[in-house]
Scaffold this motif. Structure first.
Motif, PDB file in Angstrom:
ATOM      1  N   SER A 174       6.086  -7.727   0.562  1.00 33.11           N
ATOM      2  CA  SER A 174       6.192  -8.635  -0.835  1.00 33.11           C
ATOM      3  C   SER A 174       6.296  -7.447  -2.048  1.00 33.11           C
ATOM      4  N   GLU A 175       6.126  -6.402  -2.055  1.00 32.80           N
ATOM      5  CA  GLU A 175       6.279  -5.270  -3.045  1.00 32.80           C
ATOM      6  C   GLU A 175       7.419  -4.599  -2.917  1.00 32.80           C
ATOM      7  N   ALA A 176       8.513  -5.052  -2.028  1.00 35.90           N
ATOM      8  CA  ALA A 176       9.564  -4.090  -1.802  1.00 35.90           C
ATOM      9  C   ALA A 176      10.577  -4.272  -2.875  1.00 35.90           C
ATOM     10  N   SER A 177      11.263  -2.946  -3.274  1.00 35.06           N
ATOM     11  CA  SER A 177      12.103  -2.843  -4.502  1.00 35.06           C
ATOM     12  C   SER A 177      12.967  -1.805  -4.309  1.00 35.06           C
ATOM     13  N   ALA A 178      13.690  -1.270  -5.390  1.00 35.37           N
ATOM     14  CA  ALA A 178      14.496  -0.243  -5.760  1.00 35.37           C
ATOM     15  C   ALA A 178      13.490   0.756  -6.094  1.00 35.37           C
ATOM     16  N   GLY A 179      12.938   1.662  -5.699  1.00 35.39           N
ATOM     17  CA  GLY A 179      11.698   2.399  -6.251  1.00 35.39           C
ATOM     18  C   GLY A 179      11.883   3.741  -5.812  1.00 35.39           C
ATOM     19  N   ASP A 180      10.754   4.657  -6.075  1.00 32.76           N
ATOM     20  CA  ASP A 180      10.656   6.037  -5.820  1.00 32.76           C
ATOM     21  C   ASP A 180      10.189   6.219  -4.470  1.00 32.76           C
ATOM     22  N   ALA A 181      11.228   6.863  -3.571  1.00 36.26           N
ATOM     23  CA  ALA A 181      10.761   7.268  -2.300  1.00 36.26           C
ATOM     24  C   ALA A 181       9.551   8.055  -2.061  1.00 36.26           C
ATOM     25  N   MET A 182       9.064   8.907  -3.038  1.00 38.96           N
ATOM     26  CA  MET A 182       7.835   9.451  -2.816  1.00 38.96           C
ATOM     27  C   MET A 182       6.721   8.622  -2.974  1.00 38.96           C
ATOM     28  N   TYR A 183       6.793   7.468  -3.489  1.00 37.95           N
ATOM     29  CA  TYR A 183       5.820   6.606  -3.528  1.00 37.95           C
ATOM     30  C   TYR A 183       5.506   6.149  -2.205  1.00 37.95           C
ATOM     31  N   ASP A 184       6.467   5.761  -1.397  1.00 39.05           N
ATOM     32  CA  ASP A 184       6.171   5.222  -0.146  1.00 39.05           C
ATOM     33  C   ASP A 184       5.639   6.217   0.814  1.00 39.05           C
ATOM     34  N   LEU A 185       6.035   7.469   0.708  1.00 39.51           N
ATOM     35  CA  LEU A 185       5.563   8.487   1.505  1.00 39.51           C
ATOM     36  C   LEU A 185       3.993   8.878   1.183  1.00 39.51           C
ATOM     37  N   ALA A 186       3.717   8.996  -0.271  1.00 39.85           N
ATOM     38  CA  ALA A 186       2.523   8.864  -0.596  1.00 39.85           C
ATOM     39  C   ALA A 186       1.478   7.926  -0.225  1.00 39.85           C
ATOM     40  N   THR A 187       1.980   6.582  -0.256  1.00 35.24           N
ATOM     41  CA  THR A 187       1.064   5.561   0.119  1.00 35.24           C
ATOM     42  C   THR A 187       0.883   5.483   1.374  1.00 35.24           C
ATOM     43  N   MET A 188       1.735   6.094   2.378  1.00 34.65           N
ATOM     44  CA  MET A 188       1.409   5.929   3.840  1.00 34.65           C
ATOM     45  C   MET A 188       0.437   7.260   4.098  1.00 34.65           C
ATOM     46  N   THR A 189       0.109   8.275   3.382  1.00 33.24           N
ATOM     47  CA  THR A 189      -0.590   9.232   3.607  1.00 33.24           C
ATOM     48  C   THR A 189      -1.791   9.332   2.792  1.00 33.24           C
ATOM     49  N   ILE A 190      -2.059   8.367   1.928  1.00 34.10           N
ATOM     50  CA  ILE A 190      -3.170   8.554   0.929  1.00 34.10           C
ATOM     51  C   ILE A 190      -4.580   8.222   2.022  1.00 34.10           C
ATOM     52  N   GLY A 191      -5.439   8.934   1.786  1.00 32.20           N
ATOM     53  CA  GLY A 191      -6.439   9.178   2.853  1.00 32.20           C
ATOM     54  C   GLY A 191      -6.377   9.593   4.206  1.00 32.20           C
ATOM     55  N   HIS A 192      -4.960   9.912   4.449  1.00 33.74           N
ATOM     56  CA  HIS A 192      -4.659  10.515   5.723  1.00 33.74           C
ATOM     57  C   HIS A 192      -3.930  11.853   5.234  1.00 33.74           C
ATOM     58  N   GLN A 193      -4.173  12.779   4.390  1.00 29.64           N
ATOM     59  CA  GLN A 193      -3.432  13.900   3.762  1.00 29.64           C
ATOM     60  C   GLN A 193      -3.304  15.101   4.914  1.00 29.64           C
ATOM     61  N   ASP A 194      -3.901  14.897   5.870  1.00 25.83           N
ATOM     62  CA  ASP A 194      -3.768  16.085   6.968  1.00 25.83           C
ATOM     63  C   ASP A 194      -2.488  15.490   7.754  1.00 25.83           C
TER      64      ASP A 194
END
Length: 248
Positions: A174-194
């Motif tokens: 529901s939040e999909a858009s033309a956005g910043d690719a780095m935001y997706d990568l950051a969101t997937m790894t937040i809290g799982h930085q390792d």
């Protein structure tokens, strides 16, 4: 009793509710613009997604994906490093796809909203002012012009399903858009930085780790306010508040 034999409330707050009934997910959302975006993204995304079974506003029915979430925020991931790399590869396919027709938010708008959010957190004494301000400075690196990509927009590890080392699909568009690719990568790894390096390996392009770290701060600051306002807890172990502390 298995998940096929029961009804579970997956998520519930005053904006929307998601219920699982056997192998069907029922998403109840009063905001039909958000639901429209999800349907459009599910149809346009070039990666595995849940099948749309039917739609009768305000309800959207989706088929369950096989497998299990890549990880959950606040819990150690039991997925393999190869599974995280596979997730990175799938995200790269998404980011390389033609842009969706609907627009994303400008980074100037995000900056203004973030300032209001930080002021709210400090004024309501949710977190120490120094912790908020230092993370606000870190977040500044994310607020730069970016080349837009087809982004999921809420790519939590919990929204990526895997079976062994393979990705079976991605949910919640529901939040999909033309956005910043780095935001997706950051969101997937937040809290799982390792697991960031495994994701970057699968992604196959060099990424700006400073920007990803900035998005960790920015998303966590916004998340703290949203969780508090919805009666939820950002202080759970390994979640938003812990991410903000780890940034320092």
């Amino acid at each position: 009793m298995t998940t096929r034999d029961r009804v579970d409330v997956v998520a519930a707050h005053h904006e929307r509710v998601t219920v699982r009934a056997g192998d069907v997910f029922l998403k109840i959302d009063i905001d039909q613009e958000r639901s429209n975006t999800e349907v459009a993204a599910l149809n346009a995304a070039p990666i595995p997604t849940p099948n749309i079974l039917w739609r009768a506003p305000p309800v959207l029915a989706l088929a369950a994906l096989p497998g299990r979430p890549l990880a959950r925020l606040g819990e150690p991931s039991t997925a393999s490093q190869q599974a995280w790399a596979s997730a990175g590869s799938v995200v790269r396919v998404l980011h390389d796809a033609p842009l969706p027709t609907w627009s994303c938010r400008d980074h100037h708008d995000i900056s203004s909203e973030l300032d209001v959010t930080c002021e709210w957190i400090i004024a309501n004494e949710v977190l120490p002012a120094d912790l908020v301000r230092r993370n606000r400075r870190i977040a500044e690196a994310a607020l730069r012009p970016w080349a837009p990509a087809f982004t999921h927009g809420d790519l939590q590890a919990e929204h990526v399903f895997v079976d062994g080392d393979d990705v079976t699909g991605v949910i919640d568009w529901s939040e999909a858009s033309a956005g910043d690719a780095m935001y997706d990568l950051a969101t997937m790894t937040i809290g799982h930085q390792d697991h960031l390096e495994a994701v970057v390996t699968g992604y196959g392009l060099d990424v700006d780790r400073e920007v990803i770290r900035a998005w960790w701060s920015l998303r966590s600051l916004r998340g703290v306010r949203w969780l508090v306002e919805h009666g939820l807890d950002p202080f759970r172990s390994g979640c938003e508040v812990d991410v903000l502390k780890a940034q320092l």
